[in-house]
Design a protein around this motif. Structure first.
Motif, PDB file in Angstrom:
ATOM      1  N   ALA A  52      32.530  78.944  13.378  1.00 18.69           N
ATOM      2  CA  ALA A  52      33.962  78.740  13.617  1.00 18.69           C
ATOM      3  C   ALA A  52      34.374  79.640  14.766  1.00 18.69           C
ATOM      4  CB  ALA A  52      34.740  79.068  12.364  1.00 18.69           C
ATOM      5  N   ALA A  53      35.455  79.313  15.372  1.00 21.12           N
ATOM      6  CA  ALA A  53      35.954  80.147  16.462  1.00 21.12           C
ATOM      7  C   ALA A  53      36.275  81.529  15.910  1.00 21.12           C
ATOM      8  CB  ALA A  53      37.183  79.513  17.078  1.00 21.12           C
ATOM      9  N   SER A  54      35.764  82.543  16.579  1.00 22.21           N
ATOM     10  CA  SER A  54      35.937  83.910  16.111  1.00 22.21           C
ATOM     11  C   SER A  54      37.387  84.335  16.274  1.00 22.21           C
ATOM     12  CB  SER A  54      35.019  84.835  16.902  1.00 22.21           C
ATOM     13  OG  SER A  54      35.220  86.162  16.490  1.00 22.21           O
ATOM     14  N   GLU A  55      37.949  84.894  15.209  1.00 23.34           N
ATOM     15  CA  GLU A  55      39.330  85.349  15.228  1.00 23.34           C
ATOM     16  C   GLU A  55      39.434  86.767  15.779  1.00 23.34           C
ATOM     17  OE1 GLU A  55      42.137  83.722  14.236  1.00 23.34           O
ATOM     18  OE2 GLU A  55      40.974  81.905  13.981  1.00 23.34           O
ATOM     19  N   HIS A  56      38.308  87.515  15.765  1.00 21.84           N
ATOM     20  CA  HIS A  56      38.340  88.918  16.150  1.00 21.84           C
ATOM     21  C   HIS A  56      37.797  89.093  17.559  1.00 21.84           C
ATOM     22  CE1 HIS A  56      39.338  89.793  12.023  1.00 21.84           C
ATOM     23  NE2 HIS A  56      38.303  89.080  11.621  1.00 21.84           N
ATOM     24  N   ALA A  57      38.418  90.007  18.297  1.00 21.86           N
ATOM     25  CA  ALA A  57      37.995  90.281  19.668  1.00 21.86           C
ATOM     26  C   ALA A  57      36.631  90.983  19.667  1.00 21.86           C
ATOM     27  CB  ALA A  57      39.031  91.159  20.360  1.00 21.86           C
ATOM     28  N   ILE A  58      35.891  90.771  20.729  1.00 21.39           N
ATOM     29  CA  ILE A  58      34.609  91.449  20.898  1.00 21.39           C
ATOM     30  C   ILE A  58      34.907  92.877  21.329  1.00 21.39           C
ATOM     31  CG2 ILE A  58      32.447  91.433  22.205  1.00 21.39           C
ATOM     32  CD1 ILE A  58      32.856  88.415  22.556  1.00 21.39           C
ATOM     33  N   ALA A  59      34.132  93.818  20.821  1.00 22.63           N
ATOM     34  CA  ALA A  59      34.385  95.240  21.087  1.00 22.63           C
ATOM     35  C   ALA A  59      34.287  95.530  22.583  1.00 22.63           C
ATOM     36  CB  ALA A  59      33.387  96.098  20.327  1.00 22.63           C
ATOM     37  N   ASP A  87      32.495  81.306  21.548  1.00 20.92           N
ATOM     38  CA  ASP A  87      33.301  81.124  20.345  1.00 20.92           C
ATOM     39  C   ASP A  87      34.710  81.680  20.534  1.00 20.92           C
ATOM     40  OD1 ASP A  87      31.204  79.895  19.107  1.00 20.92           O
ATOM     41  OD2 ASP A  87      30.523  81.680  18.033  1.00 20.92           O
ATOM     42  N   ARG A  88      34.827  82.808  21.233  1.00 18.66           N
ATOM     43  CA  ARG A  88      36.145  83.387  21.485  1.00 18.66           C
ATOM     44  C   ARG A  88      36.974  82.483  22.394  1.00 18.66           C
ATOM     45  NH1 ARG A  88      39.499  86.072  19.331  1.00 18.66           N
ATOM     46  NH2 ARG A  88      40.210  87.226  21.142  1.00 18.66           N
ATOM     47  N   MET A  89      36.322  81.770  23.302  1.00 17.75           N
ATOM     48  CA  MET A  89      37.055  80.903  24.223  1.00 17.75           C
ATOM     49  C   MET A  89      37.600  79.662  23.539  1.00 17.75           C
ATOM     50  SD  MET A  89      35.092  81.123  27.879  1.00 17.75           S
ATOM     51  CE  MET A  89      33.428  80.916  27.312  1.00 17.75           C
ATOM     52  N   LYS A  90      37.181  79.411  22.306  1.00 13.69           N
ATOM     53  CA  LYS A  90      37.700  78.253  21.574  1.00 13.69           C
ATOM     54  C   LYS A  90      39.094  78.511  21.022  1.00 13.69           C
ATOM     55  CE  LYS A  90      33.191  76.436  20.351  1.00 13.69           C
ATOM     56  NZ  LYS A  90      32.234  76.188  19.285  1.00 13.69           N
ATOM     57  N   MET A  96      42.838  86.169  23.746  1.00 13.50           N
ATOM     58  CA  MET A  96      41.653  86.873  24.265  1.00 13.50           C
ATOM     59  C   MET A  96      42.079  88.111  25.038  1.00 13.50           C
ATOM     60  SD  MET A  96      39.284  83.729  25.612  1.00 13.50           S
ATOM     61  CE  MET A  96      38.090  84.816  26.349  1.00 13.50           C
ATOM     62  N   THR A  97      41.245  89.140  24.980  1.00 13.21           N
ATOM     63  CA  THR A  97      41.537  90.352  25.750  1.00 13.21           C
ATOM     64  C   THR A  97      41.161  90.132  27.210  1.00 13.21           C
ATOM     65  OG1 THR A  97      39.353  91.306  25.389  1.00 13.21           O
ATOM     66  CG2 THR A  97      41.055  91.787  23.726  1.00 13.21           C
ATOM     67  N   LEU A  98      41.681  90.989  28.067  1.00 13.33           N
ATOM     68  CA  LEU A  98      41.374  90.894  29.492  1.00 13.33           C
ATOM     69  C   LEU A  98      39.883  91.112  29.739  1.00 13.33           C
ATOM     70  CD1 LEU A  98      42.547  90.520  32.311  1.00 13.33           C
ATOM     71  CD2 LEU A  98      42.885  93.000  32.413  1.00 13.33           C
TER      72      LEU A  98
END
Length: 197
Positions: A52-59, A87-90, A96-98
């Motif tokens: 599923a599309a990740s709800e949490h930002a990558i560290a 997944d984050r781009m979904k 999304m963070t910068l």
């Protein structure tokens, strides 16, 4: 196509359905999606494929300095990071963070892999190699001509002038050749005079 529809219709036509017993079941037609899978098969799909599309930002430490570290990362870690970013781009891009946006752009379009910059001095090395190979080719050409037999007698200016006279006498190619009215070209002459031996 016709035979398939006849074979489906034949068993149904033998039994006359009444309105009370008639059932409408969905029969996949010939134009149904070729990639469709039954429901039982869809449940057996590996969990990596149905993320599923990740709800949490990558560290941020994971993405910090990715431009410098990307080439040194093992292929498996590169793939994992790219999958996380995909997944984050979904999700909505405003979430999304910068850092994630920059990393996704750099991984997709940055100067690495086939888009990497050429090493310094590569153009000069290519030029030198081409010049060397051209010099070798010219040397081989003149070496072959040094040991070659003399030109045939038909390649002398005298023979070609005689060919012009023969063409005029026999009226060869009277439309645009040597025999044409008002022709002023060299005709068959293309060689220097023969050497006297």
């Amino acid at each position: 196509m016709f035979l398939r529809s006849v074979s489906r219709a034949a068993p149904r036509s033998s039994v006359v359905p009444t309105t009370a017993t008639r059932s409408f079941r969905a029969v996949p037609g010939p134009l149904s999606c070729l990639n469709a899978r039954p429901q039982a098969e869809k449940k057996a799909v590996a969990p990596q494929q149905t993320r599923a599309a990740s709800e949490h930002a990558i560290a941020n430490p994971t993405l910090a300095g990715i431009e410098k570290r990307w080439e040194a990362l093992p292929p498996q870690e590169q793939a994992d990071l790219w999958m996380q970013l995909r997944d984050r781009m979904k999700v909505d891009w405003h979430q999304m963070t910068l850092q994630e946006k920059k990393a996704a752009y750099w991984i997709a379009f940055g100067p690495h892999g086939p888009r990497a910059q050429a090493p310094k001095g590569e153009g000069l090395r290519i030029f030198i190699k081409v010049a060397q190979l051209t010099t070798v080719s010219v040397a081989i050409f003149y070496l072959i001509h040094l040991f070659a037999k003399p030109q045939p007698k038909t390649m002398s200016k005298e023979w070609q002038e005689a060919s012009n006279e023969y063409a005029l006498r026999e009226k060869i190619n009277p439309i645009y050749g040597v025999s044409a009215h008002g022709y002023e070209g060299p005709g068959f002459v293309q060689s220097p005079p023969a050497e006297k031996s």
